[in-house]
Each structure stands twice: as C-alpha cells, then as structure tokens.
Design a protein around this motif. Structure first.
Motif, PDB file in Angstrom:
ATOM      1  N   UNK A 106       0.757  -1.348  -0.127  1.00 41.50           N
ATOM      2  CA  UNK A 106       0.012   0.263  -0.082  1.00 41.50           C
ATOM      3  C   UNK A 106       0.612   1.413   0.420  1.00 41.50           C
ATOM      4  N   UNK A 107       0.349   2.378  -1.060  1.00 39.11           N
ATOM      5  CA  UNK A 107       0.827   3.401  -0.828  1.00 39.11           C
ATOM      6  C   UNK A 107       0.805   4.581   0.053  1.00 39.11           C
ATOM      7  N   UNK A 108       0.974   5.145   0.929  1.00 37.45           N
ATOM      8  CA  UNK A 108       0.308   5.901   1.803  1.00 37.45           C
ATOM      9  C   UNK A 108       1.089   6.696   1.633  1.00 37.45           C
ATOM     10  N   UNK A 109       0.589   7.953   0.425  1.00 35.72           N
ATOM     11  CA  UNK A 109       0.574   8.963   0.167  1.00 35.72           C
ATOM     12  C   UNK A 109       1.101   8.983  -1.363  1.00 35.72           C
ATOM     13  N   UNK A 110       0.661   9.238  -2.071  1.00 36.41           N
ATOM     14  CA  UNK A 110       1.199   8.773  -3.881  1.00 36.41           C
ATOM     15  C   UNK A 110       1.318  10.341  -4.543  1.00 36.41           C
TER      16      UNK A 110
END
Length: 233
Positions: free
Chosen positions: A4-8
């Motif tokens: 999961x990329x938190x901040x894209x």
C-alpha cells in the motif's frame, strides 16, 4: 509483496515504478487516512505523505496490523507516540529520514569523520543541503540526521538554520533550487583549507529502491527499526 502506497506524490510514484518492475503488487494508492477497507489486503505500507498527515497515517496502519515503512520528515515530535503505539499493537515500523543506500553509508562516514575532526579545533563544521523548490520542510530530515550524529561528538547544544555554526549551535544551511533531488555536504573549514564530505542524489530512484528493500526486510518482523538494522550496521 502486496504494497500500500500511503501518499501518492512523486516518491510514491517512483516507488510504484520500481516495485512493478520487480513484480511486486501495488494494492492501494492512498491520499487519505488508511483503513482496513482501503488498504486492500496489503502486507506492508510505504508512507511518504506530508508532515501534517504522517502521524495519523502511520498510527492507523499500526492499529490495523500493517507494518509501516515511513519516509516522511518534519513530524518527529510525535515519534515517541508512534513507538508506543507500535509496541502496544505488536507491530513493525521503520523510520528513516532517507532510504537511499548511499545516504545511509554517508551517515556512517559522517559519524566517523566527526570523531576524527572534532579533535582539531582549527576546523569549524557546518552542513549545507540543497533540494527542489517543492520540498515543504527545511532543513531536510537527512540534514538533521547528519547533525544529530555530529552534535554529541562536538558537544553542541543543538542545531540552527544558518549558514554558520556559532553560539554552540551547529549551522545547517538550506537552499532550494529547481529540480534538485537532494545534495548534502558536511563542511569543515579552517584558515588554510576546507574538507568536504558530500552526497549527491541524481534522482529519486535511490530513495525508492531503499524503501522497497526496507519493506521486504520488515515483513514478518515485530519492533521498531531503522535503516541501520536493515543494512546490518
């Protein structure tokens, strides 16, 4: 690895490109608070957001039971609370001001250089950092990490945002130049010569690769770690 990329933002997109090339799976791309539902079964979260949202993002993941690799800087006043939450939920957490393998080697060189140089009082020391104009914090987290290695060796009281060191505070000069990924220089000046130790990032790729290495290392581990643990320093 399900990520999961938190901040894209730019870092999230750089991590995504490399992760997909390495056959990892991006299961979430979040620009809001993580939840059990929107994390979509991630095995690990990689958090590069903003100083104002990092604490909430990290703690949400830890409470859900997702290990977190965090690279957001300028929120570390709340790091003790994050560590408490990580322990409470038996989670896994890594924070680094910079995930570049080269920068983490530079941290080790910086500490050893300070141990040598502080014996020679004719040399004064200060730090210079240069980043792109979109960077929100100054000085950079990497510059602060460099300073925190030097301060106890020299017996400074702390650091200040300045081009020179005085009043027992280590000077950190922060410059903002268009499209510079990151340059850090530790400078020792004397009346007869200068000695400089410098790290120059050519792109965000080094940060992204290091964050992925940290995420792979963290899966299955419980506790609070740094890149020193990941790299075996």
């Amino acid at each position: 690895m399900k990520i999961a990329l938190v901040g894209y933002g730019k870092m999230g997109k750089a991590i995504e490109e490399i992760a997909l090339n390495q056959n990892h799976e991006i299961v979430a791309r979040l620009e809001k608070k993580p939840t059990q539902e929107n994390l979509n079964g991630a095995e690990v979260a990689i958090e590069f957001s903003t100083p104002s949202t990092a604490y909430e993002n990290v703690t949400a993941c830890l409470e859900i039971g997702i290990p977190v690799v965090c690279g957001t800087t300028a929120w570390l006043d709340k790091l003790p609370q994050v560590k408490d939450i990580c322990i409470k939920y038996n989670g896994g957490f890594i924070y680094s001001s910079n995930y570049s393998l080269g920068v983490n080697l530079f941290f080790e060189i910086n500490k050893r250089a300070a141990e040598i140089m502080h014996k020679y009082q004719e040399y004064t020391v200060h730090i210079e950092e240069i980043h792109h104009t979109e960077k929100k914090d100054a000085p950079s987290g990497t510059a602060i990490t460099l300073a925190e290695e030097i301060i106890p060796i020299y017996g400074f009281d702390g650091w200040k945002l300045s081009y020179k060191t005085n009043n027992n505070l280590l000077g950190i000069e922060a410059k903002r130049v268009h499209d510079v990924p990151g340059t850090h220089t530790v400078i020792y000046n004397s009346p007869i010569d200068d000695i400089e130790f410098k790290h120059v990032a050519h792109s965000r790729k080094g940060f992204a690769i290091g964050a992925l290495i940290a995420a792979e290392w963290l899966i299955g581990k419980k506790g609070i770690f740094t890149m020193k643990d990941v790299l075996g320093f």
